[in-house]
Design a protein around this motif. Sequence first.
Motif: not given
Length: 124
Positions: A6-24, A81-88
């Motif tokens: 996995e990759s793509g994790g990190g820190s964002v503020q509420t409402g932000g977005s991240l995309r995680l990748s899983c390379a196999a 894994l596209q993550m939008n509208s992130l919450k705490p």
Amino acid sequence: QVQLIESGGGSVQTGGSLRLSCAASGRTFSMSTVAWFRQAPGKEREFVGRSSPTGSNTNYADSVKGRFTVSRDNGKNTAYLQMNSLKPEDTAVYYCAAQVTGGPQDSSNAYKFWGQGTQVTVSS
């Protein structure tokens, strides 16, 4: 044998977005269901979402439905894994898993191969 990274994790503020990748690695990835789980400190690992081998069928936990999207590119042996509208409350270590061995596909017991996890932190 399938190895997942996995990759793509990190820190964002509420409402932000991240995309995680899983390379196999491995030639069976394109024939395997892929799922994402997460585990917050002091809590059990919980199901987030899954994709069928072709990507034509996906399912999500109620807590992320409408905000998260699972997708895959079998040509690249990668799931996303596209993550939008992130919450705490989305703060957790996120894991991808592959190859169902049996049982409900929203259960961590159903998967044979796991990645090492990537941290997602959402601040308010």
